[in-house]
Scaffold this motif. Structure first.
Motif, mmCIF file in Angstrom:
data_model
loop_
_atom_site.group_PDB
_atom_site.id
_atom_site.type_symbol
_atom_site.label_atom_id
_atom_site.label_comp_id
_atom_site.label_asym_id
_atom_site.label_seq_id
_atom_site.Cartn_x
_atom_site.Cartn_y
_atom_site.Cartn_z
ATOM 1 N N PRO A 84 41.635 50.172 31.904
ATOM 2 C CA PRO A 84 41.649 50.651 32.874
ATOM 3 C C PRO A 84 42.785 50.437 34.656
ATOM 4 O O PRO A 84 43.527 50.448 34.350
ATOM 5 N N GLU A 85 42.010 51.029 35.505
ATOM 6 C CA GLU A 85 43.507 51.383 36.683
ATOM 7 C C GLU A 85 43.997 49.561 36.880
ATOM 8 O O GLU A 85 45.110 49.107 37.194
ATOM 9 N N ARG A 86 43.108 48.406 36.999
ATOM 10 C CA ARG A 86 42.999 47.477 37.083
ATOM 11 C C ARG A 86 41.722 46.224 36.498
ATOM 12 O O ARG A 86 41.354 47.186 36.089
ATOM 13 N N CYS A 87 42.227 45.823 37.057
ATOM 14 C CA CYS A 87 41.644 44.337 35.933
ATOM 15 C C CYS A 87 40.452 43.700 36.709
ATOM 16 O O CYS A 87 40.399 42.457 37.578
ATOM 17 N N GLU A 88 39.011 44.850 36.466
ATOM 18 C CA GLU A 88 37.473 44.551 37.920
ATOM 19 C C GLU A 88 37.024 43.494 36.287
ATOM 20 O O GLU A 88 37.825 42.825 35.062
ATOM 21 N N PRO A 89 35.969 42.628 37.292
ATOM 22 C CA PRO A 89 35.036 42.228 35.985
ATOM 23 C C PRO A 89 34.705 42.656 35.302
ATOM 24 O O PRO A 89 34.367 41.359 33.994
ATOM 25 N N HIS A 90 34.217 42.890 34.964
ATOM 26 C CA HIS A 90 33.545 43.624 33.662
ATOM 27 C C HIS A 90 34.697 43.466 32.489
ATOM 28 O O HIS A 90 34.336 43.667 31.234
ATOM 29 N N THR A 140 49.812 36.412 32.525
ATOM 30 C CA THR A 140 48.494 36.627 33.213
ATOM 31 C C THR A 140 47.726 37.810 32.723
ATOM 32 O O THR A 140 47.995 38.529 33.341
ATOM 33 N N VAL A 141 46.242 37.699 32.391
ATOM 34 C CA VAL A 141 45.734 39.417 31.866
ATOM 35 C C VAL A 141 45.656 39.896 33.414
ATOM 36 O O VAL A 141 46.496 41.183 34.124
ATOM 37 N N SER A 142 44.871 39.343 34.695
ATOM 38 C CA SER A 142 44.212 39.625 35.703
ATOM 39 C C SER A 142 45.597 39.685 36.965
ATOM 40 O O SER A 142 45.350 40.485 37.872
ATOM 41 N N GLY A 143 46.775 39.139 36.558
ATOM 42 C CA GLY A 143 48.372 39.529 37.209
ATOM 43 C C GLY A 143 48.496 40.274 36.880
ATOM 44 O O GLY A 143 49.881 40.748 37.642
ATOM 45 N N ALA A 144 48.218 41.188 35.880
ATOM 46 C CA ALA A 144 49.391 42.556 34.768
ATOM 47 C C ALA A 144 49.473 43.450 35.611
ATOM 48 O O ALA A 144 50.079 43.462 35.735
ATOM 49 N N GLY A 145 47.907 44.028 36.455
ATOM 50 C CA GLY A 145 47.796 45.156 37.127
ATOM 51 C C GLY A 145 48.298 45.763 36.748
ATOM 52 O O GLY A 145 49.867 46.140 35.810
ATOM 53 N N ALA A 175 34.302 38.761 41.528
ATOM 54 C CA ALA A 175 35.039 40.602 41.840
ATOM 55 C C ALA A 175 35.129 39.439 43.448
ATOM 56 O O ALA A 175 36.737 39.446 43.756
ATOM 57 N N GLU A 176 35.145 38.221 43.940
ATOM 58 C CA GLU A 176 35.579 36.924 45.020
ATOM 59 C C GLU A 176 36.830 36.825 44.920
ATOM 60 O O GLU A 176 36.808 36.320 45.631
ATOM 61 N N TYR A 177 37.078 36.608 43.731
ATOM 62 C CA TYR A 177 38.393 35.879 43.581
ATOM 63 C C TYR A 177 39.464 36.868 42.875
ATOM 64 O O TYR A 177 40.446 36.095 42.654
ATOM 65 N N ALA A 178 38.947 38.415 42.589
ATOM 66 C CA ALA A 178 39.709 38.790 41.765
ATOM 67 C C ALA A 178 40.887 40.256 42.771
ATOM 68 O O ALA A 178 41.142 40.879 41.380
ATOM 69 N N GLU A 179 40.535 39.590 43.563
ATOM 70 C CA GLU A 179 41.499 40.590 44.564
ATOM 71 C C GLU A 179 42.887 40.285 45.116
ATOM 72 O O GLU A 179 43.100 40.934 45.927
#
Length: 131
Positions: A35-41, A6-11, A70-74
């Motif tokens: 970006p350094e990490r996958c932020e919501p934007h 996943t993109v969000s899990g790539a880190g 953001a609350e789910y992306a941490e």
């Protein structure tokens, strides 16, 4: 597809290698530095870009849709992986870290997804609807 990251899990390093091209062609230089990490934007820009595809379907892993808020992306990236075929002990261990009832109550998150769908000119599928 079940082996796809996943993109969000790539880190970390992997997300830095990903190039966000908002409104640019696939061979253009990135408009913004990775970006350094996958932020919501960032996730919003990636989903918007994929929604603009001429493909009939746009399918996203739940982890990437959760990363819009953001609350789910941490969650740590290693917990976002559904399956790791290089690790015989991984065993499809992903579990959704948000209760479905809480997602149903999060109208802001739902509205964000609906806005992305509407911006792309993709219709909302009504259950039981026929053309």
């Amino acid at each position: 597809v079940h082996y796809a990251q996943t993109v969000s899990g790539a880190g970390g390093v992997e997300i830095r290698e990903f190039r966000v091209r908002v409104g640019a062609g696939s061979h253009a230089e990135p408009i913004v530095p990775p970006p350094e990490r996958c932020e919501p934007h960032v996730m919003r820009a990636i989903i918007r870009q994929h929604m603009a595809s001429p493909s009939v379907l746009a399918v996203f892993p739940m982890q990437d849709l959760l990363a819009l808020a953001a609350e789910y992306a941490e969650r740590p990236a290693e917990e976002e992986t559904i399956n790791d075929p290089t690790n015989p002990k991984h065993y499809w261990r992903f579990r959704l870290h948000v209760r479905l009832e809480d997602l149903l109550l999060n109208t802001g998150w739902q509205a964000d997804i609906e806005q992305l769908v509407a911006e792309a000119g993709r219709g909302r599928l009504e259950v039981g609807a026929r053309e």
